[in-house]
Design an enzyme around this catalytic site. Structure first.
Site, PDB file in Angstrom:
ATOM      1  N   THR A 141      10.970 -17.819 -14.668  1.00 27.34           N
ATOM      2  CA  THR A 141      12.352 -17.419 -14.405  1.00 27.34           C
ATOM      3  C   THR A 141      13.284 -18.048 -15.432  1.00 27.34           C
ATOM      4  O   THR A 141      13.137 -19.221 -15.763  1.00 27.34           O
ATOM      5  CB  THR A 141      12.775 -17.866 -13.003  1.00 27.34           C
ATOM      6  N   ARG A 180       6.445  -7.392  -3.336  1.00 30.63           N
ATOM      7  CA  ARG A 180       7.014  -8.708  -3.001  1.00 30.63           C
ATOM      8  C   ARG A 180       8.290  -8.977  -3.803  1.00 30.63           C
ATOM      9  O   ARG A 180       8.307  -8.835  -5.012  1.00 30.63           O
ATOM     10  CB  ARG A 180       5.988  -9.782  -3.329  1.00 30.63           C
ATOM     11  N   GLY A 216       9.962 -11.971  -3.176  1.00 30.42           N
ATOM     12  CA  GLY A 216      10.219 -13.379  -2.849  1.00 30.42           C
ATOM     13  C   GLY A 216      10.765 -14.204  -3.989  1.00 30.42           C
ATOM     14  O   GLY A 216      11.384 -15.241  -3.757  1.00 30.42           O
ATOM     15  N   ASP A 217      10.515 -13.795  -5.219  1.00 33.68           N
ATOM     16  CA  ASP A 217      11.045 -14.556  -6.350  1.00 33.68           C
ATOM     17  C   ASP A 217      12.255 -13.902  -6.982  1.00 33.68           C
ATOM     18  O   ASP A 217      12.771 -14.386  -7.987  1.00 33.68           O
ATOM     19  CB  ASP A 217       9.951 -14.753  -7.398  1.00 33.68           C
ATOM     20  N   THR A 233      15.275 -21.800 -10.388  1.00 32.03           N
ATOM     21  CA  THR A 233      13.914 -21.402 -10.738  1.00 32.03           C
ATOM     22  C   THR A 233      12.937 -22.193  -9.875  1.00 32.03           C
ATOM     23  O   THR A 233      13.149 -23.377  -9.618  1.00 32.03           O
ATOM     24  CB  THR A 233      13.627 -21.640 -12.231  1.00 32.03           C
ATOM     25  N   GLY A 234      11.894 -21.516  -9.408  1.00 34.35           N
ATOM     26  CA  GLY A 234      10.910 -22.210  -8.585  1.00 34.35           C
ATOM     27  C   GLY A 234      10.252 -21.276  -7.597  1.00 34.35           C
ATOM     28  O   GLY A 234      10.231 -20.058  -7.796  1.00 34.35           O
ATOM     29  N   GLY A 255      10.303 -19.009  -5.102  1.00 36.66           N
ATOM     30  CA  GLY A 255      11.456 -18.247  -4.656  1.00 36.66           C
ATOM     31  C   GLY A 255      11.625 -18.154  -3.160  1.00 36.66           C
ATOM     32  O   GLY A 255      12.750 -18.193  -2.649  1.00 36.66           O
TER      33      GLY A 255
END
Lengths: 136, 177
Positions: A1, A29, A31-32, A52-53, A55
């Site tokens: 990201t 998906r 999720g991020d 960022t990480g 999500g």
């Protein structure tokens, strides 16, 4: 990201975030996805934030808006708010990652709970810095 | 009275420990980061708008194969790419976002198009491409976003344990962010 946050000479902040998600994702998906309020937020009354990480943890803890709300309603400064959320709320439920954030007064935070984060920033003297690892 | 200016950018966060990247790779990443932040910095130094600055930075980062956005985005399980982006303006909290786009050449620019030229905050899937076409933006083939490294990572995950797809791990090479 990847992401960016900025404060311009007119006193306005902005945030932008872009990603591809996780390897091998399926079922559509999202999720991020940098949802507004979780991974991305900008409000001249508080701060601009990009995250960022993992999500889905950022969604569950509404990371970006939580940081802004702590500043706007709780009166805390940018660094205090970012630390409380990234090392507290997020980490407590197992979420790894980090944020970059800028407040309208020029305060700049790059905070993460992982061993590293690709990052760069402008300091108050106008010098540009780049870093990869936590100790950089 | 003018405000101070400030700018920061990020690539991904994760298992980044000294020694796992070669010095050459580290230098390449630093160069990409400097290129990206410089793009936004030039705008701010010229009294430009913060929204233009963050978009300029992210467009540069999307061009870098080290980071997981745009060119070099990770593969989905079916071997394609889905891209997501969001942008927000602090002055009026206007925002735009896309999710699951497949043909947007510059995802962050697509998000800004949603913000500025649609009645909506977020568009998803094929709707993103349809909207961008209505704006006259040229789509790219999905394999534009392929890189050999990402394909290799996808192959390793696909053949080692497909069930890990929904559970991001800290394993080296497993990009998240």
């Amino acid at each position: 990201t990847v992401g960016a946050v900025a404060l311009d000479i007119h006193g306005h902040v902005a945030a932008a975030t872009s990603t591809g998600g996780i390897t091998n994702k399926r079922y559509g998906r999202i999720g991020d996805t940098p949802l507004i309020g979780a991974g991305t937020w900008a409000d001249d009354r508080s701060a601009a934030i990009s995250a960022t990480g993992h999500g889905e943890y950022f969604i569950r803890t509404a990371v970006a808006h939580d940081i802004a709300a702590r500043m706007q309603y709780g009166g805390v400064d940018l660094t205090t708010a970012c630390n409380a959320v990234v090392h507290g709320e997020l980490k407590e439920i197992g979420g790894d990652g980090g944020v970059i954030a800028i407040a309208p007064n020029g305060d700049t935070c790059l905070i993460f709970n992982t061993p590293g984060m690709y990052r760069a920033w402008r300091d108050e003297k106008g010098t540009l810095h780049t870093a990869i690892y936590a100790d950089d | 009275m003018s405000s101070p200016i400030a700018l920061a950018i990020h690539g991904g966060a994760g298992v980044l420990k000294p020694g796992r990247l070669s010095e050459e790779d580290e230098n390449d990443i630093h160069a990409w980061l400097h290129r990206a932040i410089s793009a936004g910095h030039r705008i701010l130094e010229a009294d430009g708008d913060s929204l233009d600055a963050v978009e300029a930075c992210v467009i540069q980062l999307e061009e870098c194969p080290w980071f997981n956005a745009g060119y070099g985005a990770v593969f989905t399980q079916d071997g394609t790419h889905e891209l997501d982006a969001a942008i927000m303006r602090g002055r009026d909290r206007n925002a735009g976002a896309i999710a699951g786009a497949r043909h947007a050449r510059q995802p962050i620019h697509a998000a800004r198009q949603v913000m500025e030229y649609s009645d909506h905050v977020m568009l998803g899937g094929s709707g993103v491409d349809a909207f961008l076409a209505s704006r006259g933006l040229q789509p790219v083939d999905n394999d534009f976003f392929d890189t050999p490294l990402r394909r290799q990572q996808w192959e390793e995950h696909r053949h080692s344990n497909g069930a890990m797809a929904l559970e991001p791990t800290h394993a080296e090479g497993h990009k998240f962010g």
